[in-house]
Motif scaffolding. Structure first.
Motif, mmCIF file in Angstrom:
data_model
loop_
_atom_site.group_PDB
_atom_site.id
_atom_site.type_symbol
_atom_site.label_atom_id
_atom_site.label_comp_id
_atom_site.label_asym_id
_atom_site.label_seq_id
_atom_site.Cartn_x
_atom_site.Cartn_y
_atom_site.Cartn_z
ATOM 1 N N VAL A 1 0.887 -1.155 0.000
ATOM 2 C CA VAL A 1 0.000 0.000 0.000
ATOM 3 C C VAL A 1 0.924 1.204 0.000
ATOM 4 O O VAL A 1 1.955 1.202 0.677
ATOM 5 C CB VAL A 1 -0.896 -0.001 1.261
ATOM 6 C CG1 VAL A 1 -1.576 1.338 1.466
ATOM 7 C CG2 VAL A 1 -1.916 -1.125 1.176
ATOM 8 N N LEU A 2 0.572 2.227 -0.761
ATOM 9 C CA LEU A 2 1.395 3.431 -0.811
ATOM 10 C C LEU A 2 0.548 4.643 -0.477
ATOM 11 O O LEU A 2 -0.502 4.858 -1.076
ATOM 12 C CB LEU A 2 2.009 3.603 -2.205
ATOM 13 C CG LEU A 2 2.744 4.924 -2.476
ATOM 14 C CD1 LEU A 2 3.890 5.161 -1.502
ATOM 15 C CD2 LEU A 2 3.228 4.974 -3.911
ATOM 16 N N TYR A 3 1.042 5.422 0.485
ATOM 17 C CA TYR A 3 0.434 6.701 0.831
ATOM 18 C C TYR A 3 1.402 7.797 0.400
ATOM 19 O O TYR A 3 2.584 7.739 0.721
ATOM 20 C CB TYR A 3 0.182 6.785 2.336
ATOM 21 C CG TYR A 3 -0.236 8.150 2.805
ATOM 22 C CD1 TYR A 3 -1.419 8.732 2.360
ATOM 23 C CD2 TYR A 3 0.554 8.873 3.689
ATOM 24 C CE1 TYR A 3 -1.801 9.997 2.783
ATOM 25 C CE2 TYR A 3 0.176 10.135 4.127
ATOM 26 C CZ TYR A 3 -1.002 10.691 3.676
ATOM 27 O OH TYR A 3 -1.380 11.941 4.092
ATOM 28 N N ILE A 4 0.896 8.768 -0.354
ATOM 29 C CA ILE A 4 1.707 9.893 -0.813
ATOM 30 C C ILE A 4 1.091 11.170 -0.274
ATOM 31 O O ILE A 4 -0.129 11.365 -0.358
ATOM 32 C CB ILE A 4 1.770 9.964 -2.352
ATOM 33 C CG1 ILE A 4 2.374 8.681 -2.918
ATOM 34 C CG2 ILE A 4 2.557 11.191 -2.811
ATOM 35 C CD1 ILE A 4 2.343 8.596 -4.426
ATOM 36 N N TYR A 5 1.943 12.015 0.271
ATOM 37 C CA TYR A 5 1.501 13.301 0.805
ATOM 38 C C TYR A 5 2.437 14.391 0.286
ATOM 39 O O TYR A 5 3.628 14.180 0.176
ATOM 40 C CB TYR A 5 1.564 13.273 2.339
ATOM 41 C CG TYR A 5 1.404 14.634 2.963
ATOM 42 C CD1 TYR A 5 0.146 15.168 3.168
ATOM 43 C CD2 TYR A 5 2.513 15.393 3.301
ATOM 44 C CE1 TYR A 5 0.000 16.434 3.715
ATOM 45 C CE2 TYR A 5 2.376 16.664 3.843
ATOM 46 C CZ TYR A 5 1.112 17.175 4.048
ATOM 47 O OH TYR A 5 0.966 18.429 4.572
ATOM 48 N N GLY A 6 1.892 15.560 -0.029
ATOM 49 C CA GLY A 6 2.739 16.680 -0.447
ATOM 50 C C GLY A 6 2.214 17.325 -1.709
ATOM 51 O O GLY A 6 1.009 17.381 -1.937
#
Length: 194
Positions: free
Chosen positions: A119-124
């Protein structure tokens, strides 16, 4: 809520990701994915219940991974995602709609979700290569027809709007990527400039 992975290292790591999510789109998609995953590493796309995602479908996208060609082909995209690109991405490939300078980076993190699997969470800063980037978050979740081999992805992308002043626009100069591997629950983090 209790899921099939609750109490395991994977479940604990996914709980930490869930605690970071700031938008309904990403929270609801992760919650639904965990609900339909059961004991498998990744659920089949056939188990996705659009009625459970009705309020967030405009932010959701789904793509298949064509392993022999090493390409991602969009199966569907919600209206908010389509608006970002000026057209629906359905039946189009990731490399057809991604700036050539950014494509290797985006392809790499899509592939990491497939290969780990994770699972990948990307923030920014998202859509950094466009004229209209956003401060947002994205979640990418693997899908599998047999419960083991990942064949595709479902994801949601959402803008984070400041609560106190929706007119204020903050654009981070980075992207934070947090992977949760689905074999061990290991967490891998990286920060990338944009």
């Amino acid at each position: 809520m209790t899921y099939g992975d609750s109490g395991s290292p994977i479940g604990d790591a996914l709980d930490q990701i869930a605690g970071r999510l700031r938008t309904d789109s990403t929270r609801n998609l992760l919650d639904h994915w965990r609900t339909i995953k059961g004991a498998d590493q990744a659920p089949s796309r056939h188990r996705i219940d659009p009625s459970q995602l009705a309020q967030i479908l405009s932010s959701v996208w789904l793509c298949d991974y064509e392993r022999e060609a090493d390409r991602f082909r969009y199966r569907l995209t919600g209206e908010k995602v389509a608006t970002r690109f000026g057209h629906k991405l359905s039946k189009h490939y990731l490399d057809d709609n991604t700036d050539p300078d950014y494509y290797p980076r985006v392809h790499r993190y899509y592939r990491n979700v497939i290969d780990f699997p994770a699972v990948l969470y990307i923030y920014g800063r998202l859509y950094a290569e466009t004229d209209d980037p956003i401060h947002g978050e994205r979640i990418l979740l693997p899908l599998s027809d047999d419960g083991q081999t990942v064949h595709g992805l479902i994801g949601a992308t959402a803008e984070i709007v400041p609560r106190k002043n929706p007119e204020a626009r903050y654009l981070p100069e980075f992207q934070k990527h947090i992977y949760v591997t689905l074999e061990t629950g290991a967490v891998v983090e990286e920060s990338l400039p944009v």
